[in-house]
Design a protein around this motif. Structure first.
Motif, short mmCIF file in Angstrom:
data_model
loop_
_atom_site.label_atom_id
_atom_site.label_comp_id
_atom_site.label_asym_id
_atom_site.label_seq_id
_atom_site.Cartn_x
_atom_site.Cartn_y
_atom_site.Cartn_z
N LEU A 140 0.82 -1.21 0.00
CA LEU A 140 0.00 0.00 0.00
C LEU A 140 0.85 1.26 0.00
CD1 LEU A 140 -2.77 -1.00 2.52
CD2 LEU A 140 -2.96 -0.77 0.07
N LEU A 322 -4.59 -8.16 -1.34
CA LEU A 322 -5.01 -6.81 -1.72
C LEU A 322 -5.77 -6.79 -3.03
CD1 LEU A 322 -1.69 -4.98 -0.97
CD2 LEU A 322 -3.76 -4.88 0.39
N GLY A 323 -5.68 -7.86 -3.78
CA GLY A 323 -6.32 -7.83 -5.09
C GLY A 323 -5.50 -7.10 -6.12
N ILE A 324 -4.19 -6.85 -5.85
CA ILE A 324 -3.36 -6.30 -6.92
C ILE A 324 -2.45 -7.39 -7.41
CG2 ILE A 324 -2.85 -3.84 -7.09
CD1 ILE A 324 -1.13 -4.13 -4.64
N ALA A 331 -2.50 -11.59 -12.54
CA ALA A 331 -3.70 -10.84 -12.94
C ALA A 331 -4.77 -11.78 -13.47
CB ALA A 331 -3.34 -9.80 -14.01
N GLY A 335 -8.50 -12.82 -11.96
CA GLY A 335 -9.76 -12.92 -12.68
C GLY A 335 -10.45 -14.23 -12.36
N LEU A 338 -12.24 -14.14 -9.03
CA LEU A 338 -13.50 -13.41 -9.10
C LEU A 338 -14.58 -14.26 -9.76
CD1 LEU A 338 -12.02 -9.98 -10.14
CD2 LEU A 338 -12.93 -10.60 -7.92
N GLN A 343 -13.67 -13.20 -3.36
CA GLN A 343 -13.21 -11.83 -3.38
C GLN A 343 -11.82 -11.77 -2.80
OE1 GLN A 343 -14.52 -9.48 -4.78
NE2 GLN A 343 -16.68 -9.95 -5.00
N PRO A 344 -10.82 -11.52 -3.61
CA PRO A 344 -9.50 -11.37 -3.02
C PRO A 344 -9.51 -10.13 -2.15
CG PRO A 344 -9.44 -10.81 -5.34
CD PRO A 344 -10.81 -11.27 -5.05
N GLY A 345 -8.75 -10.15 -1.11
CA GLY A 345 -8.74 -9.01 -0.21
C GLY A 345 -8.47 -9.50 1.20
N PRO A 346 -8.38 -8.57 2.11
CA PRO A 346 -8.00 -8.91 3.48
C PRO A 346 -8.90 -9.97 4.10
CG PRO A 346 -8.14 -6.54 3.18
CD PRO A 346 -8.62 -7.15 1.92
N LEU A 347 -10.14 -10.07 3.63
CA LEU A 347 -11.07 -10.99 4.29
C LEU A 347 -10.93 -12.42 3.81
CD1 LEU A 347 -14.27 -8.80 4.41
CD2 LEU A 347 -12.64 -9.28 6.21
N GLY C 48 -7.14 -10.47 -17.92
CA GLY C 48 -7.32 -10.14 -16.52
C GLY C 48 -8.28 -8.99 -16.27
N GLN C 53 -12.42 -11.11 -18.39
CA GLN C 53 -13.07 -12.00 -17.43
C GLN C 53 -14.42 -12.46 -17.95
OE1 GLN C 53 -13.76 -10.33 -13.54
NE2 GLN C 53 -11.60 -9.86 -13.39
N GLY C 196 -7.84 -2.63 -10.59
CA GLY C 196 -7.37 -3.14 -9.30
C GLY C 196 -6.29 -2.25 -8.72
N ASP C 197 -5.37 -1.81 -9.57
CA ASP C 197 -4.30 -0.90 -9.12
C ASP C 197 -4.89 0.38 -8.56
OD1 ASP C 197 -2.52 -2.65 -10.20
OD2 ASP C 197 -2.31 -1.57 -12.09
N VAL C 200 -6.24 0.05 -5.07
CA VAL C 200 -5.18 -0.04 -4.07
C VAL C 200 -4.53 1.32 -3.85
CG1 VAL C 200 -2.95 -1.08 -3.58
CG2 VAL C 200 -4.78 -2.47 -4.50
N GLY C 204 -4.12 3.09 -0.28
CA GLY C 204 -2.83 3.58 0.19
C GLY C 204 -2.77 5.11 0.26
N HIS C 206 -2.83 7.41 -1.99
CA HIS C 206 -2.05 8.11 -2.99
C HIS C 206 -2.92 9.02 -3.86
CE1 HIS C 206 1.46 5.74 -1.92
NE2 HIS C 206 0.69 4.68 -1.95
N ALA C 219 -13.65 -5.67 -2.36
CA ALA C 219 -12.87 -6.33 -1.31
C ALA C 219 -12.40 -5.31 -0.27
CB ALA C 219 -11.68 -7.05 -1.91
N HIS C 220 -11.98 -4.15 -0.76
CA HIS C 220 -11.47 -3.13 0.16
C HIS C 220 -12.60 -2.47 0.94
CE1 HIS C 220 -7.69 -3.69 -1.88
NE2 HIS C 220 -8.33 -3.55 -3.02
N ALA C 223 -13.42 -4.76 3.66
CA ALA C 223 -12.37 -4.77 4.69
C ALA C 223 -12.34 -3.45 5.46
CB ALA C 223 -11.02 -5.03 4.04
#
Lengths: 505, 170, 341
Positions: A140, A322-324, A331, A335, A338, A343-347, C48, C53, C196-197, C200, C204, C206, C219-220, C223
């Motif tokens: 981050l 984080l999903g990045i 990448a 996909g 998903l 859901q990728p992410g902290p959870l 991706g 997708q 996705g970038d 994030v 962060g 930015h 997802a964020h 969270a």
């Protein structure tokens, strides 16, 4: 240790027979995909993704990630044997791996590459297992200035070490940068240097240039010396794996350093390709045998392979947490997540324990299985070199053509590859170095957009590159590496002009 | 060209000539890059930073500068000092690979990659490698079939195809 | 399978006589066109991304439920913001085995880059869904509503607030321009490569805000890192399952509700090359109807909080026509049109 318990649970998931079979299929397919240039990594996983829809997500990710490990292993094979990097991160492996093969040490180079890959990946998985929650947030911190700083550092660790004609090095490098500019400018959406042609819209892909410059160029060079590959006549040695293993422990410092670079580049996420270049560049500077790098030094294979694999593996961490995606392949896997409804992410670590720990456990087992598979095949791979040149040469050209085509599904790229082959041949003969060109091509685009994004954020002020400790330390390290050769050169000059000791002012 | 047959190591082009040619080509590329960058704007605008042509412009400039030095170095070098870039025998060998590969790349646009690959591999083996046709043809066709199965059937990656594949419904 | 059956049928009819043959003849008039080789879906974007997708998802669903006799292959032609993909389809008129899945770059790329193509060079097949856009800020920021945030932007220095988005002169930047008209002060728009970038970068800190698609940022949000302010649609999203402890997609107000009258939806639609026959279009419309009926598709739509509008035929054509006009006006106003050189 909660992690250990979860990990064992993960092993139990992976060791189900169905998942084990998928793992082996995945690795075998992966090696095949990695060997075929152009089809590697991202494309391969994307192609096979729809096959996995009818599987449970955990099985699907095990198979896909094993394809990924397999592709990482497989990329080294063609780099070493034919100077054709199957994957972008295998380019640095060709620098010493292919000369080794030419000296008849293909088996040794392959063993070193596979083993280093394994070591790199293993260290990265351990890092993921135990430090995931700690380092997940680190990515981050990375905004455009930090990304630019990392690319700058990669660049600095690599340049300034060639001994050839400096002007030719600069010309080759700027050619790489110029080629990277062709196509759509990501920041303004303008077309650059396409001159109204459709074919140039897609720009010059790194892989096509590399397949041409290295692969086709190499075939043309070998042709000059008659219809044969150097090193093809070497005796096949069934114990080569064991004998190479005896040599490898002495490079433990290089391995650890490269793994550290790789993990860091994967997590931030800088990517496996810059990681391999950076690791090679630093190893060359630091190693006692640095001068012999590029002529078939085993350490020159260990460094990039360890880093590339460590980066490729740890790139999955920012993807899960984080999903990045840390790499193009990540990448595509993202996909996939998903699509499977995850859901990728902290959870993800909380809600999908089976999935996450199954994936991590499959990283351990997949890499062990992958290593065993590729190592048993080392004599087989090395034997490919003994196929007569007039059979293997056209086959290589065909495979290169397929690789060049699949990058963008464009027949024009095949012709482009051939042109790059001629350029590679001419450059080799005239001592224009190829690696700065390739490095500039791979980094140029990313570095430029990161730089300009930084400028947008800072309102055009360069001080943004020294605005916090993180970016400032990376930039300073880069500058130090850039100036190092200058300093040592100046030192050398001083010593020459002041020959008598003790007379200095 | 005919003399090449008698003396195997006679140089065709001197390295010096090639140096000059490549340096001039670099200068051409450099000036193309500079011209195009100027067209799209190569300035540094205040709040936004560099324009789209800013970096390419300087890259073109540096490229031209470096090549100019190489060019001068090559020109100043005494003509006799340069070694041969390629001799006749070696060039013949190189062209033996390059020309068929070029034909292959040209052909695949019309008859697809599989048929042209089979022709190319078999032809190369027979003509350059002096294999008997009954050996060369199975290898060429075999490689093409394996590629076809792998890409079109298993991985579902479409490669360029021609009329023959169309007959089979692809 | 169908083909095999049909063949068997035909063989039977040869024996059975005239009456049966006549019956079969009428039914085979209904037995419409079927693909004779693999179907290619061109994705005018990289692997991706959202369009990729969706294409691969369709590929997977079709093969899982056996909805077509021939396999579907997906190829990416991402060059020049998708121009390459569109030009490829444009240059294969009459090819009944080629589809292209579009995003807003169908409209924005030719306008911004001047590459010559438009939807008029293609045959519209079906709108599969519309993608929503949501205004997001970092959860630590003080702004609770879109109005509050845009007021802050209006009171700040021009360019003080940074908006992150995907690509240049594409949908994200178009929305940004519309927002700054409401705010009265410009944003600094920072283009990134992928959605996705962008999300994030916002987590962060930015950038100050983004207009990410739901799926890119969910997802964020869950969270607790991001806060949705409003959705750029006329109605709220229909999904009522709780995504966080307190909120569902349905709880996010529309921007109009919060006093920011901006709406934008992105087309996820299918087109074919020009010059194909109506029976070809009909086949694919039926195919996509079957895809939409699968539970997998419903789940996929829900996860991505898509707007599930489905259109075909004239209705779809009209929608596309309007969308093209809208994009032209928005981009002209923002000064994003390519200079004709």
């Amino acid at each position: 240790m909660e992690e250990i318990a979860s990990l064992f649970h993960g092993f139990a998931v992976v060791l189900e027979p169905f998942n084990l079979v998928l793992m082996l299929i995945g690795i075998t397919l992966g090696v095949l995909i990695g060997v075929l240039p152009g089809l590697g990594g991202a494309n391969g996983v994307a192609i096979l993704l729809p096959l996995t829809f009818s599987m449970p997500p955990t099985s699907a990710i095990i198979m896909l990630s094993c394809i990924y490990w397999g592709a990482l292993f497989g990329g080294a094979i063609t780099s070493i044997l034919f100077n054709i990097p199957g994957e972008p991160w295998s380019v640095a492996t060709t620098f010493d791996g292919h000369p080794m093969a030419q000296q008849g040490r293909a088996g040794e180079a392959l063993t070193a590459a596979f083993t280093s890959s394994f070591v790199g990946a293993f260290i990265a998985v351990v890092v993921i297992t135990f430090l995931a929650p700690l380092i997940a947030g680190f990515a981050l911190q990375f905004g455009p200035p930090e990304f630019f700083a990392v690319q700058f550092l990669t660049f600095c660790s690599f340049v300034g070490m060639g001994r050839g004609n400096a002007f030719k090095t600069i010309a080759a490098m700027t050619l790489g940068f110029a080629l990277a500019c062709v196509g759509l400018d990501t920041v303004t959406g303008q077309l650059r240097m396409t001159f109204g042609t459709t074919e140039l819209l897609r720009g010059f892909d790194f892989l096509i240039a590399v397949i041409g410059l290295f692969g086709i160029g190499e075939i043309l060079l070998s042709m000059e010396e008659g219809l044969s590959f150097k090193g093809g006549a070497a005796k096949l040695n069934p114990t080569v794996v064991w004998q190479t293993w005896k040599k490898l422990p002495q490079f433990w410092v290089t391995s650890l350093r490269s793994a550290a670079i790789g993990c860091w580049m994967g997590i931030t996420p800088g990517g496996a390709t810059p990681a391999s270049f950076m690791s090679y560049g630093i190893a060359k500077r630091v190693s006692r045998n640095g001068d012999r790098f590029g002529k078939g030094e085993i350490e020159g294979v260990v460094a990039p392979e360890t880093a590339a694999h460590a980066a490729g593996t740890s790139a999955l961490l920012p993807m899960i947490t984080l999903g990045i995606p840390g790499s193009p392949t990540a990448a595509v896997l993202l996909g996939g997540l998903l699509i499977w409804g995850l859901q990728p992410g902290p959870l993800l670590f909380v809600e999908q324990k089976d999935f996450v720990w199954g994936l991590i456990a499959s990283m351990y087992l997949g890499n062990v299985a992958g290593l065993l598979i590729v190592l048993t095949c080392v004599p087989l791979f090395a034997a490919i070199l003994r196929i007569p040149f007039s059979i293997i040469a056209p086959v290589i050209v065909v495979i290169c053509a397929v690789g060049a085509y699949t990058v963008h599904n464009a027949a024009f790229d095949i012709a482009l590859m051939l042109v790059f082959g001629v350029i590679g041949y001419a450059f080799k003969k005239l001592d224009y170095p190829l690696s700065p060109l390739v490095l500039a091509l791979v980094l140029g685009d990313m570095a430029e957009s990161a730089f300009r994004q930084s400028m947008l954020l800072s309102g055009g002020s360069l001080s943004v590159f020294w605005s916090n400790w993180l970016v400032a330390s990376i930039m300073s390290l880069g500058l130090a590496l850039l100036l190092w050769p200058l300093v040592s050169w100046a030192k050398g000059m001083l010593q020459r002009t002041v020959p008598a000791p003790g007379t200095g002012a | 060209m005919k003399d090449g047959e008698f003396t195997s190591s006679r140089g065709l082009v001197s390295k010096r000539t090639m140096e000059i040619v490549v340096a001039v080509l670099f200068l051409v590329v450099g000036s193309i890059v500079i011209t195009d960058s100027l067209r799209i704007g190569a300035g540094w605008r205040d709040p936004e930073g560099p324009e789209a042509g800013y970096f390419p412009f300087y890259i073109g400039l540096i490229m031209s500068g470096a090549s100019l030095v190489t060019l001068v170095q090559a020109v100043l070098k005494r003509p006799g000092a340069g070694t041969s870039f390629v001799d006749a025998e070696a060039l013949k060998q190189v062209l033996q690979v390059l020309v068929p590969a070029g034909v292959f790349v040209l052909l695949l646009n019309f008859i697809g990659i599989y048929v042209s690959a089979a022709l190319y591999i078999a032809g190369f083996m027979a003509v350059v490698g002096r294999y008997a046709w009954f050996r060369a043809i199975p290898v060429g066709v075999g490689v093409a079939i394996v590629l076809f199965l792998m890409f079109e059937v298993w991985f579902l990656v479409p490669l360029p195809k021609g009329p023959i594949e169309e007959l089979f419904g692809y | 399978m169908n083909v095999a059956k049909l063949r068997l049928f035909r063989r039977l009819t040869a024996v059975a006589g005239v009456a049966v043959a006549a019956a079969i003849a009428t039914s085979s008039a209904f037995a419409a066109w079927e693909p004779t080789k693999q179907i290619t879906i061109v994705v005018p974007a990289g692997t991706g991304g959202g369009a990729d997708q969706m294409a691969r998802f369709i590929q997977g669903v079709v093969s899982k439920h056996n909805l077509a006799d021939k396999p579907i292959v997906v190829i990416n032609k991402a060059g020049a913001a998708g121009a390459e993909g569109f030009l490829d389809v444009k240059s294969s008129p009459g090819d009944a085995h080629k589809l292209i899945i579009t995003l807003s770059n169908l409209f924005t790329t030719p306008l911004a880059s001047g590459v010559p193509f438009s939807w008029r060079d293609l045959t519209p097949v079906a709108m599969l869904a519309l993608d929503e856009f949501v205004l997001w800020v970092n959860a630590e920021s003080p702004y609770k509503t879109a109005k509050e945030y845009l007021t802050a932007v209006g009171n700040g220095q021009p360019g003080e607030f940074k908006m992150g988005g995907t690509g240049s002169k594409q949908e994200d930047q178009i929305i940004t321009v519309a927002l700054q008209k409401v705010a009265g002060k410009p944003f600094t728009y920072v283009p990134y490569k992928g959605g996705g970038d962008v999300a994030v970068q916002l987590v962060g800190n930015h950038v100050h805000s983004t207009v990410n698609n739901p799926i890119e940022a969910v997802a964020h949000w869950r969270a607790g890192k991001l806060r949705p302010l409003c959705v750029f649609d006329e109605q709220r999203m229909p999904y009522k399952d709780k995504m966080t402890d307190t909120m569902s997609w349905n709880d996010i107000p529309t921007c109009k509700e919060s006093g920011v009258d901006v709406s934008y939806l992105m087309l996820r639609g299918i087109f074919m090359p020009a010059g194909v026959k109506q029976e070809h279009v009909d086949y694919y419309v039926e195919l996509f109807k079957k895809v939409r009926a699968t539970p997998d598709w419903k789940e996929y739509m829900e996860k991505g909080a898509y707007n599930q509008t489905f259109m075909t035929g004239d209705e779809y054509r009209k929608w596309v026509e309007n969308a093209e006009k809208l994009h032209y006006e928005l981009m002209k106003e923002a000064g994003f049109l390519a200079k004709t050189n």
